[in-house]
Scaffold this active site. Structure first.
Site, PDB file in Angstrom:
ATOM      1  N   ASP A  72      -7.615 -15.159  -4.969  1.00 55.54           N
ATOM      2  CA  ASP A  72      -8.559 -13.991  -6.023  1.00 55.54           C
ATOM      3  C   ASP A  72      -7.973 -14.706  -7.926  1.00 55.54           C
ATOM      4  O   ASP A  72      -6.476 -15.092  -8.164  1.00 55.54           O
ATOM      5  CB  ASP A  72      -8.254 -13.121  -5.609  1.00 55.54           C
ATOM      6  CG  ASP A  72      -9.139 -12.283  -6.298  1.00 55.54           C
ATOM      7  OD1 ASP A  72     -10.243 -11.844  -7.076  1.00 55.54           O
ATOM      8  OD2 ASP A  72      -9.515 -10.965  -5.301  1.00 55.54           O
ATOM      9  N   GLU A 115     -12.190 -18.404  -7.529  1.00 54.04           N
ATOM     10  CA  GLU A 115     -12.405 -17.417  -8.244  1.00 54.04           C
ATOM     11  C   GLU A 115     -12.114 -18.329  -9.763  1.00 54.04           C
ATOM     12  O   GLU A 115     -12.607 -17.005 -10.900  1.00 54.04           O
ATOM     13  CB  GLU A 115     -12.456 -15.918  -7.901  1.00 54.04           C
ATOM     14  CG  GLU A 115     -11.875 -15.492  -6.117  1.00 54.04           C
ATOM     15  CD  GLU A 115     -12.777 -14.549  -5.961  1.00 54.04           C
ATOM     16  OE1 GLU A 115     -13.455 -13.771  -6.748  1.00 54.04           O
ATOM     17  OE2 GLU A 115     -12.086 -14.257  -4.847  1.00 54.04           O
ATOM     18  N   TRP A 116     -11.995 -18.699 -10.273  1.00 60.45           N
ATOM     19  CA  TRP A 116     -11.815 -19.883 -11.116  1.00 60.45           C
ATOM     20  C   TRP A 116     -12.910 -19.236 -11.788  1.00 60.45           C
ATOM     21  O   TRP A 116     -12.728 -19.020 -13.061  1.00 60.45           O
ATOM     22  CB  TRP A 116     -11.087 -21.290 -11.118  1.00 60.45           C
ATOM     23  CG  TRP A 116     -11.237 -22.136 -11.886  1.00 60.45           C
ATOM     24  CD1 TRP A 116     -11.208 -21.453 -13.550  1.00 60.45           C
ATOM     25  CD2 TRP A 116     -10.797 -23.371 -12.175  1.00 60.45           C
ATOM     26  NE1 TRP A 116     -11.039 -22.779 -14.457  1.00 60.45           N
ATOM     27  CE2 TRP A 116     -10.591 -24.299 -13.343  1.00 60.45           C
ATOM     28  CE3 TRP A 116     -10.163 -24.017 -11.085  1.00 60.45           C
ATOM     29  CZ2 TRP A 116     -10.357 -25.324 -13.439  1.00 60.45           C
ATOM     30  CZ3 TRP A 116      -9.897 -25.388 -11.753  1.00 60.45           C
ATOM     31  CH2 TRP A 116     -10.189 -26.193 -12.722  1.00 60.45           C
ATOM     32  N   LEU A 133     -15.305 -17.502 -12.324  1.00 63.91           N
ATOM     33  CA  LEU A 133     -15.130 -15.895 -12.174  1.00 63.91           C
ATOM     34  C   LEU A 133     -15.071 -15.320 -13.217  1.00 63.91           C
ATOM     35  O   LEU A 133     -15.225 -14.688 -14.094  1.00 63.91           O
ATOM     36  CB  LEU A 133     -15.792 -14.974 -10.742  1.00 63.91           C
ATOM     37  CG  LEU A 133     -15.441 -13.784 -10.742  1.00 63.91           C
ATOM     38  CD1 LEU A 133     -17.060 -13.045 -10.879  1.00 63.91           C
ATOM     39  CD2 LEU A 133     -14.819 -13.317  -9.031  1.00 63.91           C
ATOM     40  N   TYR A 134     -12.700 -15.826 -12.864  1.00 66.05           N
ATOM     41  CA  TYR A 134     -12.874 -14.728 -14.046  1.00 66.05           C
ATOM     42  C   TYR A 134     -13.007 -15.397 -15.199  1.00 66.05           C
ATOM     43  O   TYR A 134     -12.767 -15.254 -16.232  1.00 66.05           O
ATOM     44  CB  TYR A 134     -10.914 -14.723 -13.798  1.00 66.05           C
ATOM     45  CG  TYR A 134     -11.203 -13.957 -12.601  1.00 66.05           C
ATOM     46  CD1 TYR A 134     -10.124 -12.662 -12.637  1.00 66.05           C
ATOM     47  CD2 TYR A 134     -10.969 -14.880 -11.184  1.00 66.05           C
ATOM     48  CE1 TYR A 134     -10.222 -12.096 -11.878  1.00 66.05           C
ATOM     49  CE2 TYR A 134     -11.134 -13.560  -9.683  1.00 66.05           C
ATOM     50  CZ  TYR A 134     -10.826 -12.226 -10.312  1.00 66.05           C
ATOM     51  OH  TYR A 134     -10.654 -11.232  -9.135  1.00 66.05           O
ATOM     52  N   ASP A 149     -18.559  -9.558  -6.522  1.00 66.72           N
ATOM     53  CA  ASP A 149     -18.728  -9.501  -5.440  1.00 66.72           C
ATOM     54  C   ASP A 149     -19.894  -8.700  -4.602  1.00 66.72           C
ATOM     55  O   ASP A 149     -20.263  -8.262  -5.340  1.00 66.72           O
ATOM     56  CB  ASP A 149     -17.184  -8.463  -5.002  1.00 66.72           C
ATOM     57  CG  ASP A 149     -15.883  -8.680  -5.234  1.00 66.72           C
ATOM     58  OD1 ASP A 149     -15.886 -10.179  -5.250  1.00 66.72           O
ATOM     59  OD2 ASP A 149     -14.612  -7.971  -5.302  1.00 66.72           O
TER      60      ASP A 149
END
Ligand code: NAG
Ligand code: NAG
Ligand code: NAG
Length: 424
Positions: free
Chosen positions: A170, A203-204, A206-207, A231
Site C-alpha cells: 500500500d 498501488e504506486w 494510485l498514490y 478502493d
C-alpha cells in the site's frame, strides 16, 4: 437476441469508427521479470468484506485472525474455488502487532494470529493454495500499523522466510513522491533478492496520480499488478465509478497490461450486500474484459449459490485468463449514453464483447449492433459463431459479416458475448 441483416451501410461506418478509436500506442513495455502473473492473479482478499475488524471478542467470526484465513482456505478447496482458479488467499491491512519485534522484524498480532504467519502459510500451502500478505511503502500502514519505510530488505526477507507468495504493498504515509516511487522500486528489488517467487501487487500509480503522471513503463517493470483508482466499495456507485475512470483513461493504461503485469481495478464484491444480481453480472463481465486480477472479497462461509456460480463461471474466467493477455476497452457509448459496448481481443482470433445497459430506470432495453462494428472489423469477417455467456449461456449461432445482433439487457446489467471464427 436475433440474427438480422438489415443495416449494412451503418455497419461499415461503425467499423471504421472503431478502428480509429482503438489504435493506441505500440506496446513494448517490459514486465517484471519474476515469471509470475502470466495471467491475472486470482484469489481472495479480506479487505472489502472484513476491513480492519480487530474485535475478536465481540465478533470472533469476522475479526482479522488466523481462524478467518484457515476457514477460508478450507472452503476455497472444498467448495470448488481452487479448481475454478482462485489460488491466492490474501491478508490485507491489520494483521500486524502494533510494534516490530526485538530484531526489527514485522510480527503478527499475537492474540489474533497466535500460531504466526509462517504456520498459516504452511497450512495454506498444505491445501494447495498460496498466501498473500500486506505491507506499506511508508512509515505506517493505512490503518496505522508499522510501515516498511527504511525496512524494505528486512520485511521482504521476513515474508520470504515465512513462505509468503504475494505482497500487496500500500501507499499510505509516505512523505514525497520520490520516496513513493523509489520505495516501490526498492521493495521490488528486495523481494527479488530473497530468491522467493512473490507476486508484487502495487498501488504506486494510485498514490502518484494526484501529483504526477505515473510512468507505466516503469510501473510494469517493477510490479505484477497495480491499482490506479479508489478502493472498491460494496455499491453500484463504486463499480460504476471504477468503470467510468477506466474507460476515460483507457488510452493511458490499456496498452500496459499483458502477461506479467496488469491494471488492477480492485476486488470483486460479488456475493455481498450492495449489488443487485444484474450489477454483480456487470462486475464479473467487465472484470473479465479488463483482464483484471480477480480477488474476491466476500464471505465464503455464507454465499448464495447464484453468486458462487457466477464467480466460478468457467467460460467467463476463461476470458479473464485468456493467454493472449490483452486488456479490453470501451469501444463506444451509444444512444445518448444509454449503452456502452466494450470488447477484448482473445487468443485464436476470438473476441469478447460486453454490452452494458447504463440506465437506472425502466425495464430491459434492446440494443442492436452490426457485427462488422465489433473486433476492429475482423471479429466476424467473413462470419463468426456467437455465444452469450452472461446473464445466461446461450448458443446464438452463426453471424455473417453483414448481419446485426440484437441484445436485450436489464437496467445496470450486461450481456457478455464470445465471438469465434470457428465453432469450438
Ligand atoms: C530476479 O530478477 C532476475 C533478473 O531480472 C530474474 O532473472 C530472476 O528470476 C528474479 N528472481 C526472482 C525470485 O524473482
Ligand atoms: C532506494 O534505494 C536506493 C539505493 O539503495 C537508496 O539510495 C534510496 O534511498 C532508497 N529509497 C527508498 C525510499 O527506500
Ligand atoms: C519511464 O520509465 C522508463 C523505464 O524506467 C524510462 O526509460 C523512461 O525514461 C521513463 N519516462 C519518463 C517520461 O520519465
Amino acid at each position: 437476441m436475433e440474427l438480422n441483416s438489415r443495416d449494412q451501410g451503418q455497419g461499415c461506418k461503425l467499423a471504421l469508427c472503431s478502428l480509429t478509436l482503438v489504435l493506441w500506442g505500440v506496446f513494448g513495455a517490459r514486465a517484471l521479470d519474476n515469471g509470475l502473473a502470466r495471467t491475472p492473479t486470482m484469489g481472495w482478499l479480506h479487505w472489502e468484506r472484513f476491513t480492519c475488524n480487530l474485535d475478536c471478542e465481540e465478533e470472533p467470526d469476522s475479526c482479522i485472525s488466523e481462524q478467518l484465513f484457515m476457514q477460508m482456505a478450507e472452503l476455497m478447496v472444498s467448495d470448488g474455488w481452487k479448481d475454478a482458479g482462485y489460488e491466492y488467499l490474501c491478508i490485507d491491512d491489520c494483521w500486524m502487532a502494533p510494534e516490530r519485534d526485538s530484531q526489527d522484524r514485522l510480527q503478527a498480532d499475537p492474540e489474533r494470529f497466535p500460531s504466526g504467519i509462517h504456520h498459516l502459510a504452511n497450512y495454506v500451502h498444505s491445501k494447495g493454495l498460496k498466501l498473500g500478505i500486506y505491507a506499506d511503502v511508508g512509515y505506517k500502514t493505512c490503518a496505522g500499523f508499522p510501515g516498511s519505510f527504511e525496512h524494505y530488505d528486512i520485511d521482504a526477507q521476513t515474508f520470504a522466510d515465512w513462505g509468503v507468495d504475494l505482497l500487496k504493498f500500500d501507499g499510505c504515509f509516505i512523505d514525497n513522491i520520490q520516496n513513493l516511487e523509489d520505495g516501490y522500486k526498492n521493495m521490488s528489488l528486495a523481494l527479488n533478492k530473497t530468491g522467493r517467487s512473490i507476486v508484487y501487487s502495487c498501488e504506486w500509480p494510485l498514490y502518484m496520480m494526484p501529483f504526477q503522471k505515473p510512468n507505466y513503463t516503469s510501473v510494469r517493470q517493477y510490479c505484477n499488478h497495480w491499482r490506479n483508482f479508489d478502493d472498491v466499495y460494496d455499491s453500484w456507485k463504486s463499480i460504476n465509478t471504477i468503470l467510468d475512470w477506466t474507460s476515460s483513461n483507457q488510452e493511458k493504461i490499456v496498452d500496459f497490461a499483458g502477461p506479467g503485469g496488469w491494471n488492477d481495478p480492485d476486488m470483486l464484491v460479488i456475493g455481498n450486500f450492495g449489488l443487485s444480481w444484474d450489477q454483480q453480472i456487470t462486475q464479473m463481465a467487465l472484470w473479465a474484459i479488463m483482464a483484471a486480477p480477480l480477488f474476491m472479497s466476500n464471505d465464503l462461509r455464507q454465499i448464495s449459490s447464484q453468486a458462487k456460480a457466477l464467480l466460478q463461471d468457467k467460460n467467463v474466467i476463461a476470458i479473464n485468463q485468456d493467454p493472449l493477455g490483452k486488456q479490453g476497452y470501451c469501444l463506444r457509448k451509444v444512444n445518448g449514453h444509454k449503452f456502452e459496448v466494450w470488447e477484448r481481443p482473445l487468443s485464436d482470433l476470438a473476441w469478447a464483447v460486453a454490452v452494458r445497459n447504463l440506465q437506472e430506470i425502466g425495464g430491459p432495453s434492446s440494443y442492436t449492433m452490426s457485427v462488422t462494428s465489433l473486433g476492429r472489423g475482423v471479429a466476424c469477417n467473413p462470419g463468426c459463431f456467437i455465444t452469450q455467456l452472461l446473464p445466461l449461456k446461450l448458443e446464438l449461432g452463426f453471424y455473417g459479416w453483414t448481419s446485426t445482433l440484437k441484445t436485450r439487457i436489464n437496467p445496470t446489467g450486461t450481456v457478455l458475448l464470445r465471438l469465434e471464427q470457428k465453432r469450438a
